[in-house]
Design a protein around this motif. Structure first.
Motif, PDB file in Angstrom:
ATOM      1  N   ILE A  41       1.000  -1.398   0.096  1.00 34.52           N
ATOM      2  CA  ILE A  41      -0.298  -0.241  -0.003  1.00 34.52           C
ATOM      3  C   ILE A  41       0.907   1.123   0.270  1.00 34.52           C
ATOM      4  O   ILE A  41       1.125   2.239  -0.262  1.00 34.52           O
ATOM      5  N   ARG A  42       1.293   1.483   0.409  1.00 34.20           N
ATOM      6  CA  ARG A  42       2.925   2.335   0.695  1.00 34.20           C
ATOM      7  C   ARG A  42       3.572   2.519  -0.448  1.00 34.20           C
ATOM      8  O   ARG A  42       3.262   3.684  -1.056  1.00 34.20           O
ATOM      9  N   ASP A  43       4.029   1.455  -1.197  1.00 32.00           N
ATOM     10  CA  ASP A  43       4.437   2.202  -2.283  1.00 32.00           C
ATOM     11  C   ASP A  43       3.301   2.489  -3.311  1.00 32.00           C
ATOM     12  O   ASP A  43       3.410   3.502  -4.449  1.00 32.00           O
ATOM     13  N   GLU A  44       2.329   1.833  -3.141  1.00 34.40           N
ATOM     14  CA  GLU A  44       0.979   2.183  -4.583  1.00 34.40           C
ATOM     15  C   GLU A  44       0.666   3.292  -4.494  1.00 34.40           C
ATOM     16  O   GLU A  44       0.629   4.422  -5.514  1.00 34.40           O
ATOM     17  N   ALA A  45       1.151   3.872  -2.810  1.00 31.58           N
ATOM     18  CA  ALA A  45      -0.030   5.804  -2.567  1.00 31.58           C
ATOM     19  C   ALA A  45       1.073   6.215  -2.896  1.00 31.58           C
ATOM     20  O   ALA A  45       1.012   7.280  -3.620  1.00 31.58           O
ATOM     21  N   ARG A  46       2.481   5.875  -3.184  1.00 33.57           N
ATOM     22  CA  ARG A  46       4.178   6.703  -3.542  1.00 33.57           C
ATOM     23  C   ARG A  46       3.993   6.924  -4.548  1.00 33.57           C
ATOM     24  O   ARG A  46       3.809   8.380  -5.300  1.00 33.57           O
ATOM     25  N   LEU A  47       2.923   6.409  -5.803  1.00 36.19           N
ATOM     26  CA  LEU A  47       3.475   6.367  -7.114  1.00 36.19           C
ATOM     27  C   LEU A  47       2.273   6.989  -7.797  1.00 36.19           C
ATOM     28  O   LEU A  47       2.080   8.230  -8.231  1.00 36.19           O
ATOM     29  N   LYS A  48       1.228   6.847  -6.765  1.00 37.67           N
ATOM     30  CA  LYS A  48      -0.160   8.581  -7.117  1.00 37.67           C
ATOM     31  C   LYS A  48      -0.159   9.284  -6.455  1.00 37.67           C
ATOM     32  O   LYS A  48      -0.456  10.084  -7.294  1.00 37.67           O
ATOM     33  N   ALA A  49       0.527   9.559  -5.730  1.00 39.67           N
ATOM     34  CA  ALA A  49       1.337  10.692  -5.212  1.00 39.67           C
ATOM     35  C   ALA A  49       1.858  11.102  -6.025  1.00 39.67           C
ATOM     36  O   ALA A  49       1.785  12.432  -6.434  1.00 39.67           O
ATOM     37  N   ASP A  50       3.392  10.848  -7.048  1.00 39.19           N
ATOM     38  CA  ASP A  50       4.007  11.077  -8.272  1.00 39.19           C
ATOM     39  C   ASP A  50       3.616  11.766  -8.616  1.00 39.19           C
ATOM     40  O   ASP A  50       3.433  12.852  -9.171  1.00 39.19           O
ATOM     41  N   TYR A  63      -2.479  14.056  -0.231  1.00 33.26           N
ATOM     42  CA  TYR A  63      -3.610  12.586   0.271  1.00 33.26           C
ATOM     43  C   TYR A  63      -2.876  11.665   0.108  1.00 33.26           C
ATOM     44  O   TYR A  63      -2.223  10.822   1.501  1.00 33.26           O
ATOM     45  N   TRP A  64      -2.295  11.027  -1.259  1.00 31.75           N
ATOM     46  CA  TRP A  64      -1.232  10.112  -1.098  1.00 31.75           C
ATOM     47  C   TRP A  64      -0.500   9.865  -0.094  1.00 31.75           C
ATOM     48  O   TRP A  64       0.373   8.052  -0.337  1.00 31.75           O
ATOM     49  N   ALA A  65       0.572  10.849  -0.634  1.00 30.00           N
ATOM     50  CA  ALA A  65       2.015  10.810   0.334  1.00 30.00           C
ATOM     51  C   ALA A  65       1.511  10.251   2.159  1.00 30.00           C
ATOM     52  O   ALA A  65       2.340  10.011   2.395  1.00 30.00           O
ATOM     53  N   ALA A  66       0.729  11.835   2.409  1.00 33.19           N
ATOM     54  CA  ALA A  66       0.399  10.845   3.948  1.00 33.19           C
ATOM     55  C   ALA A  66      -0.098   9.612   3.727  1.00 33.19           C
ATOM     56  O   ALA A  66      -0.069   8.748   5.004  1.00 33.19           O
ATOM     57  N   CYS A  67      -0.778   9.106   3.449  1.00 31.44           N
ATOM     58  CA  CYS A  67      -1.092   7.683   3.449  1.00 31.44           C
ATOM     59  C   CYS A  67       0.122   6.588   2.759  1.00 31.44           C
ATOM     60  O   CYS A  67      -0.190   5.794   3.484  1.00 31.44           O
ATOM     61  N   ALA A  68       0.846   7.084   1.725  1.00 28.96           N
ATOM     62  CA  ALA A  68       2.255   6.493   2.253  1.00 28.96           C
ATOM     63  C   ALA A  68       3.217   6.522   3.646  1.00 28.96           C
ATOM     64  O   ALA A  68       3.449   5.303   3.859  1.00 28.96           O
ATOM     65  N   VAL A  69       2.916   7.641   4.252  1.00 29.42           N
ATOM     66  CA  VAL A  69       3.965   7.852   4.428  1.00 29.42           C
ATOM     67  C   VAL A  69       3.154   6.418   6.497  1.00 29.42           C
ATOM     68  O   VAL A  69       4.001   5.753   7.202  1.00 29.42           O
ATOM     69  N   TYR A  70       2.061   7.013   6.270  1.00 33.95           N
ATOM     70  CA  TYR A  70       1.096   5.847   7.512  1.00 33.95           C
ATOM     71  C   TYR A  70       1.086   5.099   7.428  1.00 33.95           C
ATOM     72  O   TYR A  70       1.356   4.025   8.614  1.00 33.95           O
ATOM     73  N   ALA A  71       0.951   3.991   6.525  1.00 34.04           N
ATOM     74  CA  ALA A  71       1.047   2.765   5.497  1.00 34.04           C
ATOM     75  C   ALA A  71       2.785   1.779   6.094  1.00 34.04           C
ATOM     76  O   ALA A  71       3.271   1.319   6.664  1.00 34.04           O
ATOM     77  N   GLY A  72       3.558   2.937   5.806  1.00 37.08           N
ATOM     78  CA  GLY A  72       5.047   2.600   6.452  1.00 37.08           C
ATOM     79  C   GLY A  72       5.339   2.313   7.812  1.00 37.08           C
ATOM     80  O   GLY A  72       5.950   1.835   8.138  1.00 37.08           O
TER      81      GLY A  72
END
Length: 85
Positions: A41-50, A63-72
């Motif tokens: 989920i972290r990796d997918e959210a990072r891609l969406k953020a980029d 939003y997606w960057a925050a999701c990635a951070v919390y998942a990590g």
């Protein structure tokens, strides 16, 4: 780094949540499976953020960057001790 920034709960505030203790009590196989999913989920959210950032959608990127951070953070809080690079 200062002593404050070396403390685990400062670097990963998710560790202070009571529910994390419940996650840590899961059997090891379940924790490993959950950790793998959270890292995906972290990796997918990072891609969406980029992608959102490059298409000039900063609020969506944030939003997606925050999701990635919390998942990590959650993944690291329930998994085996991290290895230092």
């Amino acid at each position: 780094m200062s002593a404050r920034s070396n403390r685990a709960e400062v670097r990963n505030p998710v560790l202070l949540l009571p529910a994390v203790q419940a996650l840590r009590r899961l059997d090891p196989e379940a924790r490993v499976a959950l950790q793998r999913l959270l890292l995906e989920i972290r990796d997918e959210a990072r891609l969406k953020a980029d992608k959102s950032w490059h298409t000039r959608k900063p609020p969506v990127a944030a939003y997606w960057a925050a999701c990635a951070v919390y998942a990590g953070h959650i993944a690291r809080s329930i998994g085996p001790a991290p290895r230092r690079r």
